[in-house]
Design an enzyme around this catalytic site. Structure first.
Site, PDB file in Angstrom:
ATOM      1  N   GLY A   1      28.624 -59.476  -1.184  1.00  0.00           N
ATOM      2  CA  GLY A   1      27.814 -59.893  -2.325  1.00  0.00           C
ATOM      3  C   GLY A   1      28.553 -60.912  -3.169  1.00  0.00           C
ATOM      4  N   GLY A   2      28.229 -60.899  -4.460  1.00  0.00           N
ATOM      5  CA  GLY A   2      28.859 -61.851  -5.378  1.00  0.00           C
ATOM      6  C   GLY A   2      30.360 -61.666  -5.476  1.00  0.00           C
TER       7      GLY A   2
ATOM      8  N   GLY B   1      37.449 -97.986   6.537  1.00  0.00           N
ATOM      9  CA  GLY B   1      37.475 -97.173   5.321  1.00  0.00           C
ATOM     10  C   GLY B   1      38.438 -96.007   5.446  1.00  0.00           C
ATOM     11  N   ALA B   2      38.633 -95.537   6.673  1.00  0.00           N
ATOM     12  CA  ALA B   2      39.528 -94.390   6.862  1.00  0.00           C
ATOM     13  C   ALA B   2      40.987 -94.795   6.595  1.00  0.00           C
ATOM     14  CB  ALA B   2      39.370 -93.839   8.268  1.00  0.00           C
TER      15      ALA B   2
HETATM   16  C1  HXC Z   1      29.370 -47.428  -5.371  1.00  0.00           C
HETATM   17  C2  HXC Z   1      30.082 -47.427  -3.208  1.00  0.00           C
HETATM   18  C3  HXC Z   1      29.795 -48.799  -3.077  1.00  0.00           C
HETATM   19  C4  HXC Z   1      29.258 -49.466  -4.210  1.00  0.00           C
HETATM   20  C5  HXC Z   1      30.579 -48.130  -1.219  1.00  0.00           C
HETATM   21  N1  HXC Z   1      30.562 -47.063  -2.016  1.00  0.00           N
HETATM   22  N2  HXC Z   1      30.102 -49.195  -1.838  1.00  0.00           N
HETATM   23  N3  HXC Z   1      29.885 -46.770  -4.330  1.00  0.00           N
HETATM   24  N4  HXC Z   1      29.065 -48.739  -5.332  1.00  0.00           N
HETATM   25  N5  HXC Z   1      28.960 -50.741  -4.199  1.00  0.00           N
HETATM   26  C6  HXC Z   1      31.017 -45.715  -1.701  1.00  0.00           C
HETATM   27  C7  HXC Z   1      30.125 -45.004  -0.710  1.00  0.00           C
HETATM   28  O1  HXC Z   1      29.061 -44.388  -1.351  1.00  0.00           O
HETATM   29  C8  HXC Z   1      31.091 -44.007  -0.112  1.00  0.00           C
HETATM   30  O2  HXC Z   1      31.254 -42.940  -0.998  1.00  0.00           O
HETATM   31  C9  HXC Z   1      32.399 -44.758  -0.114  1.00  0.00           C
HETATM   32  O3  HXC Z   1      32.254 -45.805  -1.058  1.00  0.00           O
HETATM   33  C10 HXC Z   1      32.714 -45.358   1.226  1.00  0.00           C
HETATM   34  O4  HXC Z   1      31.590 -46.104   1.664  1.00  0.00           O
HETATM   35  P1  HXC Z   1      31.001 -45.960   3.141  1.00  0.00           P
HETATM   36  O5  HXC Z   1      29.663 -46.591   3.128  1.00  0.00           O
HETATM   37  O6  HXC Z   1      31.104 -44.536   3.592  1.00  0.00           O
HETATM   38  O7  HXC Z   1      32.049 -46.817   3.943  1.00  0.00           O
HETATM   39  P2  HXC Z   1      31.800 -47.766   5.183  1.00  0.00           P
HETATM   40  O8  HXC Z   1      30.930 -47.068   6.176  1.00  0.00           O
HETATM   41  O9  HXC Z   1      33.146 -48.217   5.614  1.00  0.00           O
HETATM   42  O10 HXC Z   1      30.957 -48.994   4.631  1.00  0.00           O
HETATM   43  C11 HXC Z   1      31.558 -49.872   3.703  1.00  0.00           C
HETATM   44  C12 HXC Z   1      30.510 -50.843   3.115  1.00  0.00           C
HETATM   45  C13 HXC Z   1      29.309 -50.010   2.608  1.00  0.00           C
HETATM   46  C14 HXC Z   1      30.072 -51.809   4.210  1.00  0.00           C
HETATM   47  C15 HXC Z   1      31.164 -51.629   2.014  1.00  0.00           C
HETATM   48  O11 HXC Z   1      29.782 -48.964   1.771  1.00  0.00           O
HETATM   49  C16 HXC Z   1      28.346 -50.831   1.835  1.00  0.00           C
HETATM   50  O12 HXC Z   1      27.497 -51.538   2.424  1.00  0.00           O
HETATM   51  N6  HXC Z   1      28.404 -50.719   0.515  1.00  0.00           N
HETATM   52  C17 HXC Z   1      27.518 -51.421  -0.365  1.00  0.00           C
HETATM   53  C18 HXC Z   1      27.841 -52.872  -0.355  1.00  0.00           C
HETATM   54  C19 HXC Z   1      27.006 -53.604  -1.342  1.00  0.00           C
HETATM   55  O13 HXC Z   1      25.844 -53.914  -1.071  1.00  0.00           O
HETATM   56  N7  HXC Z   1      27.575 -53.785  -2.540  1.00  0.00           N
HETATM   57  C20 HXC Z   1      26.915 -54.403  -3.612  1.00  0.00           C
HETATM   58  C21 HXC Z   1      27.073 -55.867  -3.329  1.00  0.00           C
HETATM   59  S1  HXC Z   1      26.314 -56.797  -4.553  1.00  0.00           S
HETATM   60  P3  HXC Z   1      31.545 -41.446  -0.489  1.00  0.00           P
HETATM   61  O14 HXC Z   1      31.536 -40.627  -1.722  1.00  0.00           O
HETATM   62  O15 HXC Z   1      30.448 -41.109   0.464  1.00  0.00           O
HETATM   63  O16 HXC Z   1      32.882 -41.498   0.177  1.00  0.00           O
HETATM   64  C22 HXC Z   1      27.576 -57.178  -5.484  1.00  0.00           C
HETATM   65  C23 HXC Z   1      27.173 -58.017  -6.583  1.00  0.00           C
HETATM   66  C24 HXC Z   1      28.359 -58.614  -7.221  1.00  0.00           C
HETATM   67  O17 HXC Z   1      28.677 -56.838  -5.280  1.00  0.00           O
HETATM   68  C25 HXC Z   1      27.869 -59.714  -8.095  1.00  0.00           C
HETATM   69  C26 HXC Z   1      28.993 -60.410  -8.724  1.00  0.00           C
HETATM   70  C27 HXC Z   1      28.488 -61.587  -9.478  1.00  0.00           C
END
Ligand code: HXC
Length: 536
Positions: A188-189, A423-424
């Site tokens: 994401g971001g 030019g290069a």
């Molecule tokens: C809260 C989160 C989390 C999140 C993971 N976890 N991402 N908790 N917020 N964003 C937690 C899970 O619930 C889990 O908790 C633990 O972390 C491990 O995650 P898993 O999914 O079991 O691990 P894995 O299978 O290795 O997958 C990793 C992952 C996946 C690919 C990163 O967790 C995922 O897709 N997470 C969400 C990614 C996402 O969409 N993030 C938001 C992006 S938008 P438990 O308790 O079960 O261990 C963003 C905007 C930013 O970031 C903008 C900035 C300007």
């Protein structure tokens, strides 16, 4: 007086005999809970993925015993979705300062074992604190990223947290070196903080960066792609150019980060560290003589030329897999750090492309910000032709390279190895772009265009008048040779002062080092620099 008596009179009292040092116990208990991270199970899951824990990473990267932690006992600010009842040790990030090869750095390491290393408000403010410390104290800032991105439970607070970080990335840009090491997901971001830093490292098998993941890609475009195929090290090192360095393992990445830091100053007010070495400044470069005599149509990897002139033949390449027609990186010459920018005839004839222009321009801007002299090695037939390049914006991107060279005030030296056309020729730091010293080898061909292209324009009618195709070819070749004898050499350019000297190839190292030493005080560190290293 007894020891006990002495303490009483100084106002200090020991705990009652047989009692417990309650305050100390509490500190130990709080510290232990915060240090435990996400607990045994999650730490094991981290290991099963072939990843180190956040603390192990700090241990590998920093000088032994140098890490000083901050905000270990911070509490998660989230109050929704059960966060208020969960332990969130250190709010999923370890922050502080330490040393690399005896030099101070500020650092943070996201802890994936705690809520997936996700970024909440307290997490962001911890990172912001070390970023401020880095800027205020003029030391590099390193991020070790391993995170699921914005902490979903904290809503917009976590988005605002990123904004705090991005703003600081920009404020520090061109002021202190900023390095990002991606050691897990970066989604994401969240990818934009690393993208605002100077260098990004990734590790085979564990690092991923993407704005939208494979599932979203599939639903939006129908494309099927794996996490690694979408945002793994190969994709970003070779295709997108987001990643500058790829490592095979975590120990390998930390070794590379330490090596990179060895080439950098702590901030824009300093020079990079000088490291004396036994390689003689006057060492001859005989291989350059051979290179000088090879058929101009033959390709070679420019790395051979760089290794010849560099101290101990060592070159630390940056962006090695991206836009390979241009090679950039660091080496030492006579003990001082220089940045090399070179056309690489071994790939696309060394031509300038959209990506090559961006790659070189950003590197030049980094060098200029951090007081590192630029040594340019030119062997360029021109800009790579084609509709894709023109419509992709070679004009816009090529202009960045011209801008970067022209604005750079650090010492600038160019050596034309072979071709420098059109030019290069200018874009590879010609004399009138503000280069300090321009040398050419006797093999240099400096002209508006290559001989064949030139005669096909200038003598088009004569060639067309030839009766049979063989005559046309023979005439074109003869005229081409005449043109080459007249223009495709360094002497025409030397006669106008557009190069300072045609040098002997075997003297290339000494001539460049001598010029660098003359230019040593051309600019005082920090002077004339008030621009950031914007991602190009
Ligand atoms: C809260 C989160 C989390 C999140 C993971 N976890 N991402 N908790 N917020 N964003 C937690 C899970 O619930 C889990 O908790 C633990 O972390 C491990 O995650 P898993 O999914 O079991 O691990 P894995 O299978 O290795 O997958 C990793 C992952 C996946 C690919 C990163 O967790 C995922 O897709 N997470 C969400 C990614 C996402 O969409 N993030 C938001 C992006 S938008 P438990 O308790 O079960 O261990 C963003 C905007 C930013 O970031 C903008 C900035 C300007």
């Amino acid at each position: 007086m007894t020891e006990r008596g002495a303490r009483r009179t100084s106002g200090l009292t020991a705990p009652e005999e047989g009692g417990h040092p309650v305050k100390l116990e509490r500190l130990k208990a709080e510290t232990a809970a915060a240090m435990a991270g996400g607990g045994k199970e999650r730490v094991e899951a981290q290991k099963a993925k072939g990843k180190f824990s956040a603390r192990e990473r700090l241990h590998y990267l920093l000088d032994e015993g140098s890490f000083q932690e901050l905000d270990l006992l911070i509490k998660c600010q989230g109050r929704d979705f059960g966060l208020q009842d969960k332990p969130v040790p250190a709010d999923a990030v370890i922050t502080g300062f330490g040393r690399v090869n005896g030099r101070e750095v500020c650092i943070y390491a996201q802890d994936f074992t705690v809520l997936g290393g996700s970024l909440g408000l307290a997490h962001a403010m911890k990172i912001a604190k070390v970023m401020d410390l880095a800027q205020d104290n003029r030391v590099p800032c390193i991020g070790l990223l391993d995170s699921g991105g914005a902490r979903i439970e904290e809503g917009v607070d976590s988005l605002d947290g990123y904004a705090h970080i991005f703003r600081r990335n920009v404020k520090s840009s061109g002021v202190i070196p900023q390095i990002s090491v991606i050691l897990g997901p970066c989604a994401g971001g969240a990818v934009y903080s690393p993208a605002l830093t100077d260098f990004i490292f990734m590790v085979q098998g564990i690092s991923q960066m993407f704005v939208t993941g494979p599932a979203v890609v599939k639903s939006a475009t129908g494309e099927e792609v794996t996490f690694d195929g979408l945002g793994g090290p190969q994709a970003h090192a070779a295709k997108s150019g987001v990643c500058h360095f790829v490592a095979q393992s975590e120990p390998d990445v930390f070794r590379q980060v330490r090596e990179l830091l060895g080439f950098l100053p702590q901030n824009r007010w300093e020079r990079p560290p000088r490291v004396a070495n036994p390689d003689p400044v006057r060492r001859a470069t005989p291989l350059m003589e051979m290179l000088c005599e090879i058929d101009p149509k033959k390709s070679y990897r420019v790395h051979h030329a760089i290794w010849q002139i560099a101290d101990e033949h060592k070159f630390f390449e940056v962006h090695a897999n991206f836009a390979r027609s241009v090679v950039v990186g660091f080496c030492r010459m006579g003990g001082d750090v220089v940045g090399i920018v070179a056309n690489n005839p071994g790939h696309m004839a060394g031509a300038l492309t959209i990506d090559a222009s961006d790659k070189a321009a950003r590197f030049i801007r980094f060098l200029n910000a951090f007081n590192i002299p630029i040594v340019t090695l030119a062997d360029v037939p021109g800009y790579w032709p084609g509709v894709q390049q023109e419509h992709g914006g070679i004009i816009r991107h090529g202009a960045k390279l011209l801008h970067a060279y022209a604005e750079a005030t650090v010492p600038k030296i160019t050596v034309i190895l072979r071709k420098a056309y059109g030019g290069a020729y200018i874009a590879m730091n010609s004399k009138h772009m503000g280069s300090d010293f321009n040398f050419a080898l006797p093999s240099a061909e400096i002209a508006v265009m290559g001989p064949q292209g030139a005669v096909e324009i200038l003598r088009k009618r004569d060639i067309a008048a030839a009766k049979i195709p063989e005559d046309k070819l023979a005439l074109a070749a003869k005229l081409g040779k005449e043109y080459a004898d007249r223009f495709a050499n360094p002497y025409q350019t030397a006669s106008t002062g557009s190069i300072d000297e045609v040098i002997e190839p075997s003297q290339m190292r000494i001539r460049v080092i001598r010029a660098l030493r003359f230019l040593k005080d051309k600019r005082k560190p920090g002077e004339h620099v008030n621009r950031g290293n914007i991602p190009l």
